[in-house]
Design an enzyme around this catalytic site. Sequence first.
Site, PDB file in Angstrom:
ATOM      1  CG  PHE A  40       8.408  -2.131  21.322  1.00 22.56           C
ATOM      2  CD1 PHE A  40       7.216  -2.180  20.598  1.00 22.56           C
ATOM      3  CD2 PHE A  40       9.024  -0.896  21.476  1.00 22.56           C
ATOM      4  CE1 PHE A  40       6.661  -1.035  20.055  1.00 22.56           C
ATOM      5  CE2 PHE A  40       8.470   0.258  20.929  1.00 22.56           C
ATOM      6  CZ  PHE A  40       7.290   0.195  20.218  1.00 22.56           C
ATOM      7  CD  GLU A  68      11.520  -4.162  18.881  1.00 25.68           C
ATOM      8  OE1 GLU A  68      11.104  -4.854  17.900  1.00 25.68           O
ATOM      9  OE2 GLU A  68      11.682  -2.933  18.797  1.00 25.68           O
ATOM     10  NE  ARG A  79       9.226  10.202  28.025  1.00 26.69           N
ATOM     11  CZ  ARG A  79       8.560  11.357  27.946  1.00 26.69           C
ATOM     12  NH1 ARG A  79       7.358  11.465  28.454  1.00 26.69           N
ATOM     13  NH2 ARG A  79       9.104  12.397  27.352  1.00 26.69           N
TER      14      ARG A  79
HETATM   15  C1  LIG Z   1       8.590  -2.125  17.181  1.00 26.52           C
HETATM   16  C2  LIG Z   1       9.182  -0.815  17.546  1.00 26.52           C
HETATM   17  N1  LIG Z   1      10.386  -0.773  18.136  1.00 26.52           N
HETATM   18  C3  LIG Z   1      10.919   0.410  18.490  1.00 26.52           C
HETATM   19  C4  LIG Z   1      10.252   1.582  18.267  1.00 26.52           C
HETATM   20  C5  LIG Z   1      10.827   2.914  18.728  1.00 26.52           C
HETATM   21  N2  LIG Z   1      11.246   3.712  17.579  1.00 26.52           N
HETATM   22  C6  LIG Z   1      10.485   4.712  17.079  1.00 26.52           C
HETATM   23  S1  LIG Z   1      11.152   5.450  15.741  1.00 26.52           S
HETATM   24  C7  LIG Z   1      12.524   4.459  15.807  1.00 26.52           C
HETATM   25  C8  LIG Z   1      13.612   4.615  14.796  1.00 26.52           C
HETATM   26  C9  LIG Z   1      13.090   4.537  13.409  1.00 26.52           C
HETATM   27  O1  LIG Z   1      14.108   4.700  12.478  1.00 26.52           O
HETATM   28  P1  LIG Z   1      13.728   4.808  10.945  1.00 26.52           P
HETATM   29  O2  LIG Z   1      12.859   3.671  10.559  1.00 26.52           O
HETATM   30  O3  LIG Z   1      14.987   4.953  10.183  1.00 26.52           O
HETATM   31  O4  LIG Z   1      12.832   6.107  10.899  1.00 26.52           O
HETATM   32  P2  LIG Z   1      13.165   7.572  10.345  1.00 26.52           P
HETATM   33  O5  LIG Z   1      14.653   7.727  10.241  1.00 26.52           O
HETATM   34  O6  LIG Z   1      12.524   7.651   9.021  1.00 26.52           O
HETATM   35  O7  LIG Z   1      12.546   8.514  11.318  1.00 26.52           O
HETATM   36  C10 LIG Z   1      12.415   3.563  16.880  1.00 26.52           C
HETATM   37  C11 LIG Z   1      13.433   2.560  17.252  1.00 26.52           C
HETATM   38  C12 LIG Z   1       8.982   1.493  17.664  1.00 26.52           C
HETATM   39  N3  LIG Z   1       8.228   2.581  17.431  1.00 26.52           N
HETATM   40  N4  LIG Z   1       8.484   0.292  17.291  1.00 26.52           N
END
Ligand SMILES: Cc1ncc(C[n+]2csc(CCOP(=O)(O)OP(=O)(O)O)c2C)c(N)n1
Lengths: 310, 275
Positions: free
Chosen positions: A80, A55, A164
């Site tokens: 964020f 972000e 949301r």
């Molecule tokens: C700082 C932040 N930005 C965005 C999010 C929203 N978010 C939750 S999970 C995710 C994707 C995570 O991907 P990854 O790290 O590959 O996790 P996995 O595939 O293991 O579930 C996002 C963008 C968040 N939780 N925290």
Amino acid sequence: MQKIATREAYGDALVELGRENPDVVVLDADLSKSTKTINFRKHFPERFFNLGIAEQNMLGTAAGLAAAGKIPFCSTFAVFAPGRSFDQLRNSIAYPKLNVKIGASHAGITVGEDGATHQSVEDIALVRAVPNLTVFVPADAVETKKAVMAAAEIKGPVYIRLGRAAVPVLHGEDFVFEPGKAVVMREGGDAAIIATGVMVAEALAAAEELSREGISVRVLNIHTIKPLDTEAIISAAKETGAIVTAEEHSVIGGLGSAVAETVCEHCPVPVYRVGIPDVFGESGKPGELMEKYGLKARHLAAAVRKAIRR
Amino acid sequence: MEAEKIAWLEDKARQIRAHIIKMTAAAGSGHPGGSLSAADIVTALYFHLLRIDPQNPAWPDRDRFILSKGHAAPLLYAALAERGFFPVEELLTLRKLGSRLQGHPDMKSLPGVEVSTGSLGQGLSAGNGMALAAKLDGRDYRVFVLLGDGEIQEGMVWEAAMAAAHYRLDNVTAFLDYNGLQIDGPITEVMSPEPVADKWRAFGWDVQEIDGHDIGQIIKAVEVARQVKGKPQMIVAKTCKGKGVSFMENQVDWHGTAPKPEQAEKALAELRCER
Ligand SMILES: Cc1ncc(C[n+]2csc(CCOP(=O)(O)OP(=O)(O)O)c2C)c(N)n1
Ligand SMILES: [Mg+2]
């Protein structure tokens, strides 16, 4: 009544804006399906940039795009941006007054089950304190769309707070959105509920409930937190003598604070702030949380009765 | 490591996966994909590798596990409950109003949760802090951190990576759940973090690359990591998002969608588990 989430309206508005203005670009941080910027991506893939889960980099990149003449709209959850990227917003965007727009979705506790880490209860307080920034908190889908269009016209940074959950559509398509101008949603002389965002619908329901008791309540919709329509607030204070504020945000630093500051300086009358008490949110259904944190129409009605009795 | 123990751990991982399905189905929301992908790693940690005592969750010498990718909370909760930190029945309260099982882990509400996570990219820094405290206090506990492969797009992860190497935190072992997917698509399409292993090496870490669904390899890798002196260790674990439930495997849309009752039933049948 028809219900549409303001983030949905945001996604649609971006597409319309993209058609009208080739300088509009859209940035997201791995949440395009949730923030609905995915709509823009589908229509204008070459003007859409996914910065990944980064972000701070997204806002910094937007600053550069704006400095080079583009009109970037950045989106992620409100926790964020401004949360994670506050310094980039402050120093890279607001201080140089760059033309960056932030569409922050999933604001407040109506995020629901994701819980406290994803529920921004303090974003209005953060952005309201930043100089040069315009702050919009639209109440419904119509207002959101017009706020997005207005944001593109404004030369400078704009924050748009989005939700949301689906919320009632309050305005007709002919509604005129004037930045910085409060909207009287309902006239009344005994008290005023000054509301923003999703709480405008609750305020209208509360006014309806109170009218059955013979209490006439003005409902003022503050879709622009900054610049604040102090005139409309002062008139409400003078003409009704009792004010209740309503926001899906902490009672600290948001609309309630802004109204109390204005009223104290110009026309002191009782002001009761309805909002999230000074606590973090938690997991639960959006409706359950609105109930638990005292954000329903009946809570507003109770606050109005209290304000009038004083 | 004898085959019998590995088979026991594999069966435990299967039970944990079944919990993940039941919990998210009951909640009607949550993150099954990334919970399932890391189930073997977390099972190996909680049922073999971690020095912990469920009766004494605040034991100062315990190993710490930090779920930096906090959205995989169902996995952490299932492991903690199966390990005896709280009653298994409580798992079905996930994400409900008043539950200790918040949508993202809350260290002040649930015993066994070491760090409150959910905002991605912050777990490794907290782990470094705990590792520094261990060195100050002369304690020999280890800190384990589980990161997502989308999560490492956050700049803070690399600030923490630099700091862990700088302070020679050889008591920090991180896992990367290398499942190749984030929310908006494959990591290489959204914002490529490649080459992943080389980046951690360049940041001064000891790096191993393993199959994250092979319990034997997971245990071996941690045993190797424990011997490393003067450097933090990264275990890049190749995984499959949604692992164990055929229709969820490698499907980006199962990142943050709960199974409907009939889908849960099908998933539980595949996991050889009664509803
Ligand atoms: C700082 C932040 N930005 C965005 C999010 C929203 N978010 C939750 S999970 C995710 C994707 C995570 O991907 P990854 O790290 O590959 O996790 P996995 O595939 O293991 O579930 C996002 C963008 C968040 N939780 N925290
Ligand atoms: Mg991933």
